[in-house]
Structure formats: structure tokens, C-alpha cells
Scaffold this motif. Structure first.
Motif, PDB file in Angstrom:
ATOM      1  N   GLU A 171       3.536  17.827 -10.208  1.00 33.97           N
ATOM      2  CA  GLU A 171       4.591  18.345 -11.072  1.00 33.97           C
ATOM      3  C   GLU A 171       4.306  19.799 -11.420  1.00 33.97           C
ATOM      4  N   ALA A 172       5.365  20.574 -11.579  1.00 31.66           N
ATOM      5  CA  ALA A 172       5.279  21.905 -12.180  1.00 31.66           C
ATOM      6  C   ALA A 172       5.704  21.761 -13.635  1.00 31.66           C
ATOM      7  N   PRO A 194       9.612  16.998  -7.177  1.00 26.08           N
ATOM      8  CA  PRO A 194      10.604  16.593  -6.181  1.00 26.08           C
ATOM      9  C   PRO A 194      10.381  15.171  -5.666  1.00 26.08           C
ATOM     10  N   ASN A 195       9.260  14.526  -6.072  1.00 27.57           N
ATOM     11  CA  ASN A 195       8.921  13.230  -5.482  1.00 27.57           C
ATOM     12  C   ASN A 195       8.050  12.434  -6.459  1.00 27.57           C
ATOM     13  N   PHE A 196       8.673  11.835  -7.448  1.00 24.17           N
ATOM     14  CA  PHE A 196       7.935  11.138  -8.504  1.00 24.17           C
ATOM     15  C   PHE A 196       7.232   9.910  -7.938  1.00 24.17           C
ATOM     16  N   LEU A 197       5.923   9.823  -8.144  1.00 22.37           N
ATOM     17  CA  LEU A 197       5.093   8.720  -7.642  1.00 22.37           C
ATOM     18  C   LEU A 197       5.291   8.482  -6.141  1.00 22.37           C
ATOM     19  N   ASN A 198       5.600   9.555  -5.410  1.00 16.41           N
ATOM     20  CA  ASN A 198       5.805   9.477  -3.961  1.00 16.41           C
ATOM     21  C   ASN A 198       6.868   8.442  -3.597  1.00 16.41           C
ATOM     22  N   SER A 199       7.825   8.248  -4.502  1.00 17.69           N
ATOM     23  CA  SER A 199       8.874   7.253  -4.287  1.00 17.69           C
ATOM     24  C   SER A 199      10.065   7.808  -3.507  1.00 17.69           C
ATOM     25  N   GLY A 200      10.104   9.120  -3.360  1.00 19.40           N
ATOM     26  CA  GLY A 200      11.263   9.767  -2.763  1.00 19.40           C
ATOM     27  C   GLY A 200      12.268  10.238  -3.795  1.00 19.40           C
ATOM     28  N   ALA A 201      12.120   9.788  -5.047  1.00 20.56           N
ATOM     29  CA  ALA A 201      13.037  10.172  -6.118  1.00 20.56           C
ATOM     30  C   ALA A 201      12.497  11.395  -6.851  1.00 20.56           C
ATOM     31  N   TRP A 202      13.377  12.372  -7.110  1.00 19.66           N
ATOM     32  CA  TRP A 202      12.966  13.508  -7.933  1.00 19.66           C
ATOM     33  C   TRP A 202      12.813  13.042  -9.383  1.00 19.66           C
ATOM     34  N   GLY A 203      12.043  13.773 -10.157  1.00 14.40           N
ATOM     35  CA  GLY A 203      11.864  13.437 -11.561  1.00 14.40           C
ATOM     36  C   GLY A 203      11.844  14.682 -12.432  1.00 14.40           C
ATOM     37  N   ASN A 204      12.485  14.597 -13.581  1.00 16.19           N
ATOM     38  CA  ASN A 204      12.496  15.694 -14.539  1.00 16.19           C
ATOM     39  C   ASN A 204      12.253  15.124 -15.929  1.00 16.19           C
ATOM     40  N   TRP A 236      14.415  11.895 -16.494  1.00 21.97           N
ATOM     41  CA  TRP A 236      15.486  11.739 -15.517  1.00 21.97           C
ATOM     42  C   TRP A 236      14.870  11.419 -14.168  1.00 21.97           C
ATOM     43  N   LEU A 237      15.528  10.519 -13.418  1.00 16.45           N
ATOM     44  CA  LEU A 237      15.006  10.091 -12.131  1.00 16.45           C
ATOM     45  C   LEU A 237      16.117  10.051 -11.097  1.00 16.45           C
ATOM     46  N   GLY A 238      15.773  10.392  -9.860  1.00 21.08           N
ATOM     47  CA  GLY A 238      16.725  10.343  -8.762  1.00 21.08           C
ATOM     48  C   GLY A 238      16.672   9.009  -8.036  1.00 21.08           C
ATOM     49  N   THR A 239      17.011   9.030  -6.756  1.00 25.00           N
ATOM     50  CA  THR A 239      17.066   7.821  -5.931  1.00 25.00           C
ATOM     51  C   THR A 239      15.850   7.756  -5.021  1.00 25.00           C
ATOM     52  N   SER A 240      15.244   6.569  -4.949  1.00 19.85           N
ATOM     53  CA  SER A 240      14.060   6.388  -4.119  1.00 19.85           C
ATOM     54  C   SER A 240      14.420   6.434  -2.638  1.00 19.85           C
ATOM     55  N   ASP A 241      13.397   6.412  -1.783  1.00 22.52           N
ATOM     56  CA  ASP A 241      13.662   6.293  -0.354  1.00 22.52           C
ATOM     57  C   ASP A 241      13.846   4.823   0.019  1.00 22.52           C
ATOM     58  N   ALA A 242      14.097   4.557   1.292  1.00 27.03           N
ATOM     59  CA  ALA A 242      14.453   3.210   1.736  1.00 27.03           C
ATOM     60  C   ALA A 242      13.314   2.203   1.571  1.00 27.03           C
TER      61      ALA A 242
END
Length: 338
Positions: A171-172, A194-204, A236-242
Motif C-alpha cells: 500500500e501507498a 491496486p491489489n488488496f491481499l493479492n485478491s485482484g481487488a483494489w483497496g482504498n 473501499w474494495l473492488g472486485t476480486s479475480d476469478a
């Protein structure tokens, strides 16, 4: 006559001695050589350790509500009293679904100060070594086959969740802490990955903090200090990868759109010399179903915690209310080891 001569001689000698002493007293003394000011040493090291009954990170337990220990080491370089560069590392004991050995943090940044405003800008890396892929299928009695390779090292999760072998990320961050007086402080914090817990989802993550430090006279001359502090934040969290889209009894072709959430904590602390005892309450507004989808908890239970991203109904208590007691010791080389 002889007596008069002797008396006159004695008086003259005494006057001469007194006059000499007075003259000596009036003479300016040679000034002592001024001592050179102590050399400025820009280097310092902060270090410490703590034990706590629960390791909570942004309202979510990292230790399955079990005790955790931590330690840190932070070399610092002070350009002057208003500008500091630093790097550091810390470790925490955790309990993740992939059975990672620990959390190892590496970080670095800069801390400029402008009067009562103290800033902090940097990069923080969260490393989780020793993990194995966690799957929800057994193939021929061996874990794996759904999202993880079939292997004796693969972990089987009976609650239907899955987790990657490596969940490390960075994280920055930017922080501002403002000191209003000896008693009151407030701050704002901002973290982005850009990749919270290497899940593919961004996090803020953004939060506001406040702290009240009681006057030192509250506990007399005992040396005990006290403070009250709190924080309110939103993750805030984005969408994970498949990979995660195949867990929790369902399939999301493009991954799971994680639920963003609010978190808060408030507590009281007591300090004595280098020791701090912090007693804190923490909570979030994440439901048990959304918590299960987000955390990949290995001990999820039930079938009634259904949400759009958690249709299996399995729930987790990893995101609920928690009480934290933490005893820590913090030192700096320049202050405590000189």
C-alpha cells in the motif's frame, strides 16, 4: 619610639596587602573557554514489541480472535528537527486460511513537520510467507482440483472457501497528525493498493482519528500517563479475480465484487515509562455473510447468512465486535540507550 616605628611598618604592610587584594579583585578574570555544543547525531532507531489478545486490522481479526505477538525495528535519519527519513520492519503472528507462517511488514517513508502539523508519506509491504493454496475440493482424497493444484500441500477448507498460497501486497499511504495542544491531537489517514491481499481487488482505506492525553498531574508523581483515542474509517474494495469467484459455493465469472465497509474503534491507554497498556473496542458494519466472502475464513459456519456475494449462506465472525487488550514496550536508541 621603636614601638611606633614597628607599628607604622605593620600598618603599611597591611594596607599594601589589602590594596593588592582589591586590585586583584578588580582585575578582569580570563574567560573560560566555552564548551563546544554537542555534535548533532542524525541517526536513531525505534524498536519495540507487544502482546495482545487479538490482532485486529481495520476491524477484521488476523489471528482468528486468538492472542498474537508482534515486534518492530525502525532505523531513522533526521535531516533536522522537522524532517525524518525512515525504513522499518515488523512481524505479527496470524491465523489465515492458507496457514501462512506470519505477517512480515516492510516499510519506508518520509516524515516532514510544519509547526503543529506532522505528515507521513510512505510505502508499506505486507508479506505472508509459508502459505499453501487452500481449496474446497478433495480429489481422490487429496485436497485440490477446484482452484488449487491437487497436492498433499494443498489445504482443504470444509466451509467452501478458497485462498491463494501467496496473499502478499503493498500500500501507498499518506497521514497528517495535527497537535492542537499538549492534550489534543487529531489526524487523517489514506491508504491505497491496486491489489488488496493479492485478491485482484483494489483497496482504498481512509480514516479520521482523535486523541486526548490527560495532564501528567492526573496520577500525581507516579509517572503514569493516560490517554483516550478513537478512529473511524472506511475500507473501499473492488472486485476480486476469478480465483475467488469459484469459492463460497458459487461462481462469479469476473470475480467477487467485495462489499465495502465502515470500521471504528475507541479505547483508553495507560503509559508508564516505556510501557503502554491499551484497552480497545473495535467493530465493523460487515455482515457475517459478506465477512465470509471477504476473509476466506477457515471456520465459517451456518447456511443462513446469504448475501449477493455469499449465496452459500456460510457466515464468519471475523469482522464483528471485538475487545482488544494490548501491552507494548517502545524505545528509541537516542532516548533510552544513551
Amino acid at each position: 619610639m621603636k614601638k611606633l616605628v614597628l607599628l607604622a611598618t605593620a600598618l603599611a604592610t597591611a594596607l599594601a596587602m589589602a590594596s593588592g587584594s582589591a586590585l586583584a579583585a578588580d582585575m578582569p578574570l580570563k574567560a573560560e573557554k566555552a564548551q563546544a555544543p554537542a555534535a548533532f547525531d542524525p541517526w536513531d532507531i525505534a524498536f519495540g514489541a507487544a502482546v495482545m489478545n487479538d490482532y485486529i486490522f481495520r476491524g477484521v481479526t488476523q489471528s482468528n480472535h486468538r492472542p498474537s505477538v508482534t515486534a518492530y525495528f525502525e532505523p531513522r535519519y533526521n535531516v533536522n528537527k522537522d524532517l525524518q527519513f525512515y525504513i522499518g520492519t515488523s512481524t505479527e503472528s496470524i491465523s489465515f486460511a492458507n496457514r501462512a507462517a506470519a505477517e512480515v511488514d516492510v516499510y519506508g517513508g518520509i516524515r516532514p513537520t510544519f509547526g503543529a502539523a506532522a505528515f507521513d508519506f510512505g510505502i508499506w509491504g505486507y508479506l505472508y510467507p509459508g502459505g499453501n493454496c487452500a481449496d474446497n475440493l478433495l480429489t481422490g482424497g487429496v485436497p485440490g482440483g477446484n482452484v488449487c493444484p491437487v497436492s498433499a500441500q494443498t489445504i482443504f477448507l470444509a466451509d467452501g472457501n478458497v485462498m491463494k498460497r501467496d496473499v502478499s501486497f503493498f500500500e501507498a499511504y499518506a497521514k497528517l497528525n495535527y497537535t492542537f495542544s499538549d492534550n489534543w491531537q487529531a489526524g487523517i489517514n489514506e491508504y491505497y493498493t491496486p491489489n488488496f491481499l493479492n485478491s485482484g481487488a483494489w483497496g482504498n482505506y481512509a480514516s479520521v482519528t482523535a486523541k486526548y492525553t490527560a495532564p501528567s498531574s492526573v496520577f500525581g508523581t507516579s509517572g503514569v500517563g493516560m490517554y483516550v483515542s478513537g478512529e473511524f474509517g472506511r475500507q473501499w474494495l473492488g472486485t476480486s479475480d476469478a480465483f475467488y469467484g469459484t469459492g463460497a459455493g458459487t461462481v462469479f465469472a469476473n470475480g467477487i465484487p467485495y462489499a465495502s465497509y465502515d470500521t471504528w474503534n475507541i479505547g483508553i491507554g495507560f503509559t508508564y515509562k516505556v510501557f503502554t497498556l491499551d484497552l480497545r473496542y473495535s467493530d465493523t458494519d460487515l455482515s457475517k455473510g459478506n465477512c465470509n466472502a471477504f476473509t476466506s475464513a477457515f471456520d465459517g459456519t451456518g447456511t443462513t447468512n446469504v448475501t449477493p456475494i455469499n449465496p452459500s449462506g456460510v457466515g464468519s465472525n471475523w469482522c464483528g465486535a471485538a475487545g482488544i487488550a494490548k501491552l507494548s514496550v517502545d524505545l528509541t536508541a537516542m532516548t533510552n540507550l544513551k
